[in-house]
Motif scaffolding. Sequence first.
Motif, short mmCIF file in Angstrom:
data_model
loop_
_atom_site.label_atom_id
_atom_site.label_comp_id
_atom_site.label_asym_id
_atom_site.label_seq_id
_atom_site.Cartn_x
_atom_site.Cartn_y
_atom_site.Cartn_z
N UNK A 251 0.82 -1.21 0.00
CA UNK A 251 0.00 0.00 0.00
C UNK A 251 0.86 1.26 0.00
N UNK A 252 1.85 1.30 0.90
CA UNK A 252 2.72 2.46 0.98
C UNK A 252 3.55 2.60 -0.29
N UNK A 253 4.00 1.47 -0.82
CA UNK A 253 4.82 1.50 -2.02
C UNK A 253 4.04 2.05 -3.21
N UNK A 254 2.82 1.57 -3.40
CA UNK A 254 1.99 2.06 -4.50
C UNK A 254 1.70 3.54 -4.31
N UNK A 255 1.33 3.93 -3.08
CA UNK A 255 1.05 5.34 -2.80
C UNK A 255 2.25 6.23 -3.02
N UNK A 256 3.44 5.72 -2.71
CA UNK A 256 4.66 6.52 -2.84
C UNK A 256 5.01 6.83 -4.29
N UNK A 257 4.70 5.88 -5.18
CA UNK A 257 5.10 6.04 -6.58
C UNK A 257 3.93 6.32 -7.52
N UNK A 258 2.74 6.48 -6.96
CA UNK A 258 1.56 6.65 -7.80
C UNK A 258 1.59 7.95 -8.59
N UNK A 259 2.03 9.04 -7.95
CA UNK A 259 2.09 10.32 -8.66
C UNK A 259 3.11 10.24 -9.79
N UNK A 260 4.28 9.68 -9.51
CA UNK A 260 5.29 9.51 -10.56
C UNK A 260 4.78 8.61 -11.67
N UNK A 261 4.02 7.59 -11.28
CA UNK A 261 3.42 6.66 -12.25
C UNK A 261 2.48 7.41 -13.20
N UNK A 262 1.62 8.26 -12.63
CA UNK A 262 0.67 9.01 -13.45
C UNK A 262 1.34 10.09 -14.29
N UNK A 263 2.52 10.57 -13.85
CA UNK A 263 3.26 11.58 -14.61
C UNK A 263 4.00 10.96 -15.79
N UNK A 264 4.22 9.65 -15.74
CA UNK A 264 5.00 8.99 -16.79
C UNK A 264 4.33 9.17 -18.16
N UNK A 265 5.11 9.52 -19.19
CA UNK A 265 4.57 9.66 -20.56
C UNK A 265 3.95 8.36 -21.07
N UNK A 266 4.44 7.23 -20.55
CA UNK A 266 3.90 5.94 -20.97
C UNK A 266 2.53 5.64 -20.36
N UNK A 267 2.17 6.42 -19.34
CA UNK A 267 0.90 6.17 -18.65
C UNK A 267 -0.10 7.27 -18.99
N UNK A 268 -0.07 8.38 -18.21
CA UNK A 268 -1.05 9.45 -18.46
C UNK A 268 -0.38 10.79 -18.77
N UNK A 269 0.90 10.93 -18.41
CA UNK A 269 1.61 12.17 -18.68
C UNK A 269 1.01 13.37 -17.98
N UNK A 270 0.48 13.15 -16.77
CA UNK A 270 -0.15 14.24 -16.03
C UNK A 270 0.90 15.14 -15.38
N UNK A 271 0.50 16.37 -15.06
CA UNK A 271 1.35 17.24 -14.27
C UNK A 271 1.28 16.77 -12.81
#
Length: 415
Positions: A251-271
């Motif tokens: 849970x902590x691991x997913x939460x820690x990297x979720x913002x970086x995950x969503x920022x990834x160009x391969x995923x959503x490329x969000x700010x």
Amino acid sequence: MPTQGTNYTRSLTILTALFFMWGLITSLNDILVPHLKALFELSYFQASLVQFCFFFAYFVMSYPAGKIVAKLGYKVGIILGLLIAAIGCILFYPSAAMRSYPLFLLSLFILASGLTLLQVAANPYVNSLGSPETAASRLNLTQAFNSLGTTIGPVIGSLFILSATILSASEQSALSPEQLHSYHATEAASVQSPYLVLTLALVVIAVIIFFSKLPKVESEVETASTVKQSLFVHRHLILGVVGIFAYVGAEVSIGSYLISFMQSPDVAGLTAASASKHLALYWGGAMIGRFAGSFIMRKIKPNKLLTFNAIIIALLLISAIVFAGSWGMWAVLAIGLFNSIMFPTIFSLALEKMGNLSGQASGLLCMGIVGGAIIPVIQAFFADHFALLISFLVPVVCYLYIAWYGFKGYKPENS
């Protein structure tokens, strides 16, 4: 089972307030990390000590907390936990005034130690207030208010703690002595005010509980024969500790990297700002899932729901890794909903048939929370050496173990 007729609703209402408070306090760590990083101009590793101190307190203090609860009972354990947490909160006042990062870390460790004792006492107590068949349902309902606290906490923290403008060392050197003094006072107050309010709230709740007639339960009375028993002969309990380690770590691991995950160009490329807003869906899903889970478990056995949810999460993670893109983002955000029932359900299943050992067993289970400090580091290793997407295989392994625990590992050997 209770030793006398009591009003469970009143007792559970008081305990629900505790779960809400420690959820709120815990979630403020996510606000403190960026605030203290900017304030003391820390590296990411130095700032990560905030979370490390929190989880390390669980590892160090859980077993002693279990001993305290076994000797003094749940009510005394809860009151002591509240007062120790209050001491940690009040120490944020001099920490902010002195602008001392080590004192902040010490304050956080004391605060987390109080929360550890609180959790070690409150979880098995809620588990014992009523029928064993509905124990997991009760614990999920009270934990839902913990999730409500984690949802509200960041909002409060952003309004107070993050509202202060942090100046760099060079910017501060350009200020006059009067301006610098005013800046330090304003910056300190941004941390002092919310933690003073939390101190008062914790003390008030401790006083209310002190004068409340909470029911005694048989499992909190330690007998001479109990002392001679070993926790480690209970296989389902030890496997449950591993389950707590795996769940909190994932849970902590997913939460820690979720913002970086969503920022990834391969995923959503969000700010970063947009990704942060989406993060509320993750935690909001956990809150909704716990409320729903507390009722679903009255119809479906907790272990079966645990296994089902763990398998669904593993599939969501694997699909996110394979397909990435927009699907990957929504798949990972949906994990919050299925994560919801896991901690209280694993906890409840591991305490089954522990009887007079429940207090010490609860302490041992809480030691598993140290997974939140270890699993993210393992995932970071894979993210650095392979790719962020690939690194999400680490929590997949954790959820597969949880699925097995719900399917078979939860069973006491004499059942």
